[in-house]
Design an enzyme around this catalytic site. Structure first.
Site, PDB file in Angstrom:
ATOM      1  N   LYS A   1       0.835  -1.220   0.000  1.00  8.66           N
ATOM      2  CA  LYS A   1       0.000   0.000   0.000  1.00  8.66           C
ATOM      3  C   LYS A   1       0.864   1.262   0.000  1.00  8.66           C
ATOM      4  CE  LYS A   1      -3.450   2.782   0.488  1.00  8.66           C
ATOM      5  NZ  LYS A   1      -4.151   3.210  -0.723  1.00  8.66           N
TER       6      LYS A   1
ATOM      7  N   LYS B   1       0.612  11.516   5.561  1.00  4.35           N
ATOM      8  CA  LYS B   1       0.931  10.454   6.536  1.00  4.35           C
ATOM      9  C   LYS B   1       1.534   9.226   5.833  1.00  4.35           C
ATOM     10  CE  LYS B   1      -2.488   7.840   7.151  1.00  4.35           C
ATOM     11  NZ  LYS B   1      -3.100   6.625   6.660  1.00  4.35           N
TER      12      LYS B   1
HETATM   13  P1  NAP Z   1     -11.347   9.558   7.912  1.00  3.25           P
HETATM   14  O1  NAP Z   1     -12.562   9.924   7.148  1.00  3.25           O
HETATM   15  O2  NAP Z   1     -10.425  10.631   8.369  1.00  3.25           O
HETATM   16  O3  NAP Z   1     -11.803   8.654   9.160  1.00  3.25           O
HETATM   17  C1  NAP Z   1     -10.877   8.235  10.116  1.00  3.25           C
HETATM   18  C2  NAP Z   1     -11.541   7.283  11.089  1.00  3.25           C
HETATM   19  O4  NAP Z   1     -10.569   6.913  12.091  1.00  3.25           O
HETATM   20  C3  NAP Z   1     -12.725   7.901  11.858  1.00  3.25           C
HETATM   21  O5  NAP Z   1     -13.684   6.898  12.098  1.00  3.25           O
HETATM   22  C4  NAP Z   1     -12.053   8.340  13.154  1.00  3.25           C
HETATM   23  O6  NAP Z   1     -12.940   8.475  14.247  1.00  3.25           O
HETATM   24  C5  NAP Z   1     -11.113   7.177  13.390  1.00  3.25           C
HETATM   25  N1  NAP Z   1     -10.047   7.508  14.320  1.00  3.25           N
HETATM   26  C6  NAP Z   1      -9.019   8.370  14.133  1.00  3.25           C
HETATM   27  N2  NAP Z   1      -8.234   8.415  15.215  1.00  3.25           N
HETATM   28  C7  NAP Z   1      -8.780   7.566  16.128  1.00  3.25           C
HETATM   29  C8  NAP Z   1      -8.422   7.152  17.421  1.00  3.25           C
HETATM   30  N3  NAP Z   1      -7.324   7.638  18.023  1.00  3.25           N
HETATM   31  N4  NAP Z   1      -9.212   6.244  18.047  1.00  3.25           N
HETATM   32  C9  NAP Z   1     -10.305   5.753  17.442  1.00  3.25           C
HETATM   33  N5  NAP Z   1     -10.703   6.094  16.207  1.00  3.25           N
HETATM   34  C10 NAP Z   1      -9.941   6.982  15.544  1.00  3.25           C
HETATM   35  O7  NAP Z   1     -10.418   8.555   7.068  1.00  3.25           O
HETATM   36  P2  NAP Z   1     -10.783   7.677   5.790  1.00  3.25           P
HETATM   37  O8  NAP Z   1     -10.643   8.522   4.580  1.00  3.25           O
HETATM   38  O9  NAP Z   1     -12.020   6.881   6.039  1.00  3.25           O
HETATM   39  O10 NAP Z   1      -9.494   6.711   5.792  1.00  3.25           O
HETATM   40  C11 NAP Z   1      -9.360   5.667   6.743  1.00  3.25           C
HETATM   41  C12 NAP Z   1      -8.049   4.921   6.417  1.00  3.25           C
HETATM   42  O11 NAP Z   1      -8.097   4.424   5.076  1.00  3.25           O
HETATM   43  C13 NAP Z   1      -6.803   5.814   6.499  1.00  3.25           C
HETATM   44  O12 NAP Z   1      -5.736   5.046   6.976  1.00  3.25           O
HETATM   45  C14 NAP Z   1      -6.578   6.221   5.047  1.00  3.25           C
HETATM   46  O13 NAP Z   1      -5.226   6.530   4.799  1.00  3.25           O
HETATM   47  C15 NAP Z   1      -7.026   4.966   4.315  1.00  3.25           C
HETATM   48  N6  NAP Z   1      -7.529   5.152   2.954  1.00  3.25           N
HETATM   49  C16 NAP Z   1      -8.368   6.188   2.649  1.00  3.25           C
HETATM   50  C17 NAP Z   1      -8.823   6.326   1.343  1.00  3.25           C
HETATM   51  C18 NAP Z   1      -9.733   7.468   0.934  1.00  3.25           C
HETATM   52  O14 NAP Z   1      -9.868   7.689  -0.279  1.00  3.25           O
HETATM   53  N7  NAP Z   1     -10.370   8.175   1.836  1.00  3.25           N
HETATM   54  C19 NAP Z   1      -8.455   5.395   0.361  1.00  3.25           C
HETATM   55  C20 NAP Z   1      -7.637   4.330   0.714  1.00  3.25           C
HETATM   56  C21 NAP Z   1      -7.174   4.210   2.018  1.00  3.25           C
HETATM   57  P3  NAP Z   1     -13.715   9.884  14.506  1.00  3.25           P
HETATM   58  O15 NAP Z   1     -14.908   9.853  13.606  1.00  3.25           O
HETATM   59  O16 NAP Z   1     -14.058   9.835  15.933  1.00  3.25           O
HETATM   60  O17 NAP Z   1     -12.747  10.979  14.161  1.00  3.25           O
END
Ligand code: NAP
Length: 292
Positions: free
Chosen positions: A173, A241
């Site tokens: 990844k 990140k």
């Molecule tokens: P996001 O919208 O920023 O959501 C992050 C999630 O993590 C939220 O549910 C957040 O909870 C939770 N979280 C963060 N810190 C936490 C902690 N200390 N304890 C418990 N929960 C915590 O991110 P996303 O876009 O869904 O991405 C999630 C992952 O997938 C990341 O690693 C990202 O790099 C990866 N990813 C994202 C994409 C994309 O296109 N978005 C594509 C591929 C991979 P809260 O709601 O309470 O903040």
């Protein structure tokens, strides 16, 4: 034995559509999210809810994580109300977040000590692919446990590939997201160069789209540039990140050094916007030129 009961932790941009997908195909899903507001969408779609990671364990055979980063992963496994405070023998944990190979190896070791299993299974694709069950999923795990979980992952993605032992999915990844960093910065620089030479952005994008360089990324992010709309599908802070993680894993090639610096510099001002907002960082005096 067929798996029926799923736990889902992390209802961010990706977690919501992915958990929803599993509900749609008939799994009994229990969800947990740190901030409660995001739980509503899933509970009204039929998910049960848990107040903490530890409370989600008893009713779940396989527990997915889709959270931000290493720190979130660590807290969810080992915090005061973390998963490993529950009896976890026989449980399977699937971490789909983009995290370091190191945290996966550490959590896998702790899980093994408690007779449970950990797989790293990060994804390529964004919100649209998550909604359509068209993600690309790369897995690091022992082979036997991979085969148990693959039918579930196949509901979320169009390709599920095991690439090695624990942490290998994370390494794959980070390689892909390094390339994504090159693409985003490269597309931004091509658009800026063309603008500086009087080429309409839409014309340039039409040319790229019909050339060998046309791809889904260029199409979706090109539309964002033209609309000057950088609402996050994949937040810039997340690619920053990922590039940082790749750097920590020894990625020091010429292009990698450049994108690492560019995205680190942009993170403090543009971190909450989409990855493609990098064009504003690279061309700050001409923010609205994207629409020309
Ligand atoms: P996001 O919208 O920023 O959501 C992050 C999630 O993590 C939220 O549910 C957040 O909870 C939770 N979280 C963060 N810190 C936490 C902690 N200390 N304890 C418990 N929960 C915590 O991110 P996303 O876009 O869904 O991405 C999630 C992952 O997938 C990341 O690693 C990202 O790099 C990866 N990813 C994202 C994409 C994309 O296109 N978005 C594509 C591929 C991979 P809260 O709601 O309470 O903040």
């Amino acid at each position: 034995m067929k798996i029926k009961n799923i736990g889902w932790i992390g209802l961010g941009k990706m977690g919501i559509p992915m958990a929803q997908k599993l509900i749609n195909v008939g799994y009994a899903v229990t969800v947990y999210n740190r901030s409660k507001a995001k739980i509503e969408a899933l509970s009204s779609a039929g998910a049960s809810t848990a107040e903490s990671p530890v409370q989600l364990v008893p009713q779940s055979e396989v527990i997915f994580l889709m959270v931000s980063d290493d720190q979130a992963t660590r807290e969810i496994f080992t915090g005061e109300t973390g998963l490993l405070n529950a009896p976890v023998s026989g449980k399977i944990f699937v971490n789909m977040s983009t995290v370091s190979p190191g945290i996966s190896q550490e959590m896998a070791r702790m899980c093994r000590e408690k007779q449970s299993f950990y797989l790293d299974a990060p994804v390529s694709g964004s919100v649209k692919q998550a909604e359509e069950g068209q993600l690309v999923i790369m897995v690091g795990s022992e082979e036997a446990i991979f085969h148990q979980v693959k039918p579930l992952l196949d509901q979320l993605g169009k390709l599920t590939l095991r690439v090695g032992e624990t942490g290998a999915g994370n390494s794959a990844k980070l390689a892909i997201n390094t390339l994504l960093g090159f693409y985003a910065q490269g597309l931004a620089e091509a658009v800026i160069f063309a603008q500086q030479h009087g080429i309409q952005t839409q014309d340039l994008l039409t040319l790229i789209g019909n050339s060998a360089l046309g791809n889904i990324f260029t199409k979706i992010k090109g539309e964002a540039i033209v609309a000057n709309n950088f609402q996050p599908a994949f937040a810039l802070k997340h690619i920053a990140k990922d590039l940082r993680l790749a750097q920590q894993e020894g990625s020091h090639t010429p292009l990698a050094e450049v994108v690492q610096n560019t995205f680190q510099q942009a993170e403090s001002t543009l971190g909450e916007e989409d990855v493609m907002a990098i064009i504003k960082h690279l061309n700050p005096i001409n923010e609205s030129a994207a629409t020309n």
